[in-house]
Design a protein around this motif. Structure first.
Motif, PDB file in Angstrom:
ATOM      1  N   LEU A   8       0.823  -1.211   0.000  1.00 18.51           N
ATOM      2  CA  LEU A   8       0.000   0.000   0.000  1.00 18.51           C
ATOM      3  C   LEU A   8       0.860   1.265   0.000  1.00 18.51           C
ATOM      4  O   LEU A   8       0.444   2.304  -0.514  1.00 18.51           O
ATOM      5  N   ASP A   9       2.043   1.160   0.576  1.00 21.51           N
ATOM      6  CA  ASP A   9       2.940   2.313   0.568  1.00 21.51           C
ATOM      7  C   ASP A   9       3.430   2.615  -0.843  1.00 21.51           C
ATOM      8  O   ASP A   9       3.729   3.763  -1.177  1.00 21.51           O
ATOM      9  N   VAL A  10       3.529   1.586  -1.676  1.00 22.70           N
ATOM     10  CA  VAL A  10       3.836   1.817  -3.088  1.00 22.70           C
ATOM     11  C   VAL A  10       2.747   2.676  -3.721  1.00 22.70           C
ATOM     12  O   VAL A  10       3.028   3.663  -4.419  1.00 22.70           O
ATOM     13  N   LEU A  11       1.491   2.329  -3.463  1.00 24.19           N
ATOM     14  CA  LEU A  11       0.382   3.131  -3.998  1.00 24.19           C
ATOM     15  C   LEU A  11       0.427   4.550  -3.450  1.00 24.19           C
ATOM     16  O   LEU A  11       0.175   5.524  -4.178  1.00 24.19           O
ATOM     17  N   GLY A  16      -1.495   1.773 -15.711  1.00 22.31           N
ATOM     18  CA  GLY A  16      -2.656   2.419 -16.295  1.00 22.31           C
ATOM     19  C   GLY A  16      -3.964   1.952 -15.686  1.00 22.31           C
ATOM     20  O   GLY A  16      -4.946   2.702 -15.641  1.00 22.31           O
ATOM     21  N   GLU A  17      -3.985   0.729 -15.176  1.00 27.26           N
ATOM     22  CA  GLU A  17      -5.204   0.188 -14.560  1.00 27.26           C
ATOM     23  C   GLU A  17      -5.481   0.779 -13.191  1.00 27.26           C
ATOM     24  O   GLU A  17      -6.586   0.629 -12.655  1.00 27.26           O
ATOM     25  N   LEU A  18      -4.500   1.454 -12.589  1.00 26.18           N
ATOM     26  CA  LEU A  18      -4.709   2.032 -11.262  1.00 26.18           C
ATOM     27  C   LEU A  18      -5.729   3.158 -11.287  1.00 26.18           C
ATOM     28  O   LEU A  18      -6.228   3.581 -10.232  1.00 26.18           O
ATOM     29  N   ARG A  57      -9.827  -1.075  -8.197  1.00 22.51           N
ATOM     30  CA  ARG A  57      -8.806  -2.064  -8.552  1.00 22.51           C
ATOM     31  C   ARG A  57      -7.472  -1.826  -7.838  1.00 22.51           C
ATOM     32  O   ARG A  57      -6.679  -2.746  -7.687  1.00 22.51           O
ATOM     33  N   ALA A  58      -7.228  -0.591  -7.471  1.00 21.99           N
ATOM     34  CA  ALA A  58      -5.889  -0.212  -7.023  1.00 21.99           C
ATOM     35  C   ALA A  58      -5.404  -1.065  -5.864  1.00 21.99           C
ATOM     36  O   ALA A  58      -4.306  -1.648  -5.924  1.00 21.99           O
ATOM     37  N   MET A 118      -4.635  -4.628  -6.656  1.00 18.30           N
ATOM     38  CA  MET A 118      -3.450  -4.791  -7.480  1.00 18.30           C
ATOM     39  C   MET A 118      -2.151  -4.473  -6.739  1.00 18.30           C
ATOM     40  O   MET A 118      -1.063  -4.657  -7.288  1.00 18.30           O
ATOM     41  N   ALA A 119      -2.252  -3.995  -5.509  1.00 17.16           N
ATOM     42  CA  ALA A 119      -1.082  -3.428  -4.835  1.00 17.16           C
ATOM     43  C   ALA A 119       0.073  -4.423  -4.725  1.00 17.16           C
ATOM     44  O   ALA A 119       1.229  -4.083  -4.987  1.00 17.16           O
ATOM     45  N   ARG A 120      -0.219  -5.646  -4.344  1.00 16.25           N
ATOM     46  CA  ARG A 120       0.859  -6.626  -4.195  1.00 16.25           C
ATOM     47  C   ARG A 120       1.464  -6.985  -5.559  1.00 16.25           C
ATOM     48  O   ARG A 120       2.690  -7.084  -5.691  1.00 16.25           O
ATOM     49  N   SER A 121       0.627  -7.207  -6.545  1.00 17.33           N
ATOM     50  CA  SER A 121       1.132  -7.541  -7.876  1.00 17.33           C
ATOM     51  C   SER A 121       1.989  -6.413  -8.419  1.00 17.33           C
ATOM     52  O   SER A 121       3.034  -6.646  -9.049  1.00 17.33           O
ATOM     53  N   LEU A 122       1.567  -5.184  -8.161  1.00 17.89           N
ATOM     54  CA  LEU A 122       2.312  -4.035  -8.649  1.00 17.89           C
ATOM     55  C   LEU A 122       3.671  -3.922  -7.958  1.00 17.89           C
ATOM     56  O   LEU A 122       4.707  -3.713  -8.615  1.00 17.89           O
ATOM     57  N   ALA A 123       3.682  -4.066  -6.628  1.00 16.46           N
ATOM     58  CA  ALA A 123       4.945  -3.979  -5.881  1.00 16.46           C
ATOM     59  C   ALA A 123       5.911  -5.059  -6.345  1.00 16.46           C
ATOM     60  O   ALA A 123       7.116  -4.812  -6.531  1.00 16.46           O
ATOM     61  N   GLU A 124       5.410  -6.268  -6.545  1.00 20.99           N
ATOM     62  CA  GLU A 124       6.246  -7.376  -7.018  1.00 20.99           C
ATOM     63  C   GLU A 124       6.828  -7.076  -8.388  1.00 20.99           C
ATOM     64  O   GLU A 124       8.036  -7.239  -8.617  1.00 20.99           O
TER      65      GLU A 124
END
Length: 552
Positions: free
Chosen positions: A431-434, A473-475, A480-481, A484-490
């Motif tokens: 979540l900190d990435v977001l 772009g999907e954020l 969805r955000a 998607m947070a874990r997938s995005l950070a990874e």
């Protein structure tokens, strides 16, 4: 008498090696202009791999700290007793500047050199790294109160370990801790109920319960408490200027899954005297820099644990024979070992890059500051998550030999989850990435500037970067955000690791990483690398030298 216990087909003890004998580590120092620190890192690495330090680490773990709440007369003392081995380990760490020393060192790359030292030394015994890390991290937060920083920062940076309950300004050196977590909130520190009331003389009186305070024997603590203005940050010494104990009561030490050498506790603040740090009501903003620095050490600690596990696996499989030849000559085991080596190098390379960003941030580089903000959150999430999986597979390389305490592998296995939990577990880091993306648009530009430095060098990396841009772009769809947070950070951590490896690592390691982690030719467990990779080159790079037949 019939001989029934002749010892055959066992690896010799792994001892007399250097934890600094690792190309990726030394290459990072030279590349970042911190080669001046290489002799210091090498000396500390040799000490970390010595039999004497291995014995100290074992003793500190086997004989954990004990809480003494009262003396024999019934006076409250709230002290923690440690085995002498703990103090020996702490002394080395402080004298080599792993704590607050870099903040008073204006040499280029001072923080990177400190990171390399932390990496090599924590492989010996990670538990005492907790107070060392918090002392390092306390300095930038304390600077929000310049008068307090002027008094305490020189002692937090001093290379003298001076244990004991005494007034801080009379000591030769200080250790600092952090006191945030409460039982009702955990990572949600804004739910804290501990109260701070002005005393009318510039100090406050803090009352409340803290659920998890590590290293309670520290001299100073940065603590969060509620004021009329909101959650605020305070400096709380254990001993007051008049020599009396502050109102900080140690209720119990935690019985933990992980390291046993370090003391973690529950504490009560009973009208403890405290000095404000930073603006009232802005406590989270004040202490976040301390959190970021300890997050860096979580990444370093996870990378160090991977390297320690890999070393054990390489050593054991080089000496253990099965089906007519050594384990490390068996194709499937070679795939497992190479996979572990790739993960270890990627983690170490990312950790060193983050540490270099600290140096550049301190030098006033705004782009590096923005990169560190985003990459540290993603790196903390991914590298620390991988630590537990890596430890389990490295242990399995030793089989039953790795399952017993004497091997040291259970200690690595127990320690690994801590680093993913400490300073924000997986969801908090993701979540900190977001949060960084939403609040600091420059961070994303800095991130892609770093990743794109390898553009065109590997088609699989290029495709992964393009996929990451599509994912971002999907954020724009709010619901969805978070999902998607874990997938995005990874994905962010992986493409950054890929870019660093392509630019700075051995081609065989970079190729294998991109083929497996980015190219999709990988399973869900270590040892599922695709065929056609140069496993020999990967393993040769991963194997340290073999001093005096240690077989490391």
């Amino acid at each position: 008498m019939t001989v029934t216990h002749e010892v055959l087909n066992q690896a010799p003890p792994l001892t007399g090696f250097s934890t600094a004998d690792e190309p990726v580590l030394l290459e990072a120092l030279r590349r970042e202009g911190a080669g001046w620190g290489e002799p210091e890192v090498a000396a500390l690495g040799a000490l970390a791999g010595s039999p004497a330090v291995a014995d100290q680490a074992r003793r500190a773990e086997e004989q954990p700290p004990r809480l003494r709440t009262h003396d024999r007369f019934g006076h409250r003392v709230d002290e923690v007793d440690f085995h002498p081995a703990w103090h020996q380990l702490m002394t080395v760490a402080v004298e080599h500047g792993l704590h607050g020393a870099p903040w008073s060192d204006d040499r280029p790359g001072a923080h990177l050199v400190r990171a390399a030292k932390f990496y090599v030394w924590s492989q010996a015994e990670p538990g005492h790294g907790c107070p060392i890390s918090m002392t390092y991290a306390a300095v930038p937060a304390l600077r929000a109160a310049p008068d307090l920083a002027a008094q305490y920062e020189p002692l937090l940076a001093a290379r003298r370990y001076d244990f004991g309950l005494r007034e801080p300004l009379t000591k030769a050196g200080l250790i600092a801790g952090m006191s945030m977590t409460e039982k009702q909130g955990g990572s949600d520190v804004r739910a804290n109920t501990t109260q701070a009331v002005p005393a009318g003389d510039g100090t406050y009186r803090i009352t409340g319960h803290k659920w998890f305070t590590s290293a309670p024997m520290s001299d100073l603590f940065l603590a969060l408490a509620q004021t009329a203005e909101g959650l605020s940050c305070f400096l709380v010494p254990r001993v007051l200027p008049d020599g009396t104990l502050n109102g900080m009561r140690l209720m119990r030490l935690k019985d933990k899954l992980g390291n046993r050498s370090n003391a973690s506790s529950e504490i009560e603040y009973d009208e403890a005297v405290a000095w404000p740090v930073g603006e009232p009501g802005r406590g989270v903003r004040t202490i976040v820099e301390m959190v970021n620095m300890t997050r860096l050490d979580c990444v370093l600690g996870s990378a160090a644990g991977m390297r320690a596990g890999l070393r054990q696996a390489l050593h054991h499989t080089a000496h253990r024979r099965a089906f007519g030849k050594e384990l490390d000559r068996q194709p499937l085991m070679r795939s497992v070992l190479a996979d572990l080596a790739i993960e270890s190098e990627a983690a170490t390379l990312l950790a060193m890059r983050l540490a270099a960003a600290v140096d550049r941030t301190q030098a006033g580089d705004a782009q590096e500051a923005a990169l560190r903000r985003l990459a540290l959150a993603a790196g903390k999430y991914w590298v620390c998550k991988r630590g537990s999986t890596h430890a389990a597979e490295a242990l399995e390389c030793l089989g039953g030999n790795g399952y017993v305490e004497e091997s040291g592998m259970p200690r690595l296995y127990r320690e690994a989850p801590l680093l993913s939990i400490w300073e924000g577990s997986g969801n908090v880091a993701a979540l900190d990435v977001l949060r960084a993306l939403g609040k600091e648009p420059a961070a994303l530009d800095a991130f892609f500037a770093e990743v794109d430095a390898a553009s065109g060098a590997d088609r699989r990396l290029d495709a992964a970067v393009a996929g990451l841009r599509d994912m971002l772009g999907e954020l724009a769809v709010p619901e969805r955000a978070q999902l998607m947070a874990r997938s995005l950070a990874e994905r962010m951590a992986l493409v950054l690791q890929g870019s660093l490896l392509v630019r700075h690592s051995h081609p065989a390691v970079a190729d294998a990483f991109c083929a497996s982690r980015l190219g999709g030719r990988w399973g869900n467990a270590f040892g599922t690398l695709p065929t056609g990779l140069d496993l020999g080159a990967i393993l040769d790079r991963a194997r340290p030298q073999d001093p005096a037949g240690a077989g490391a």
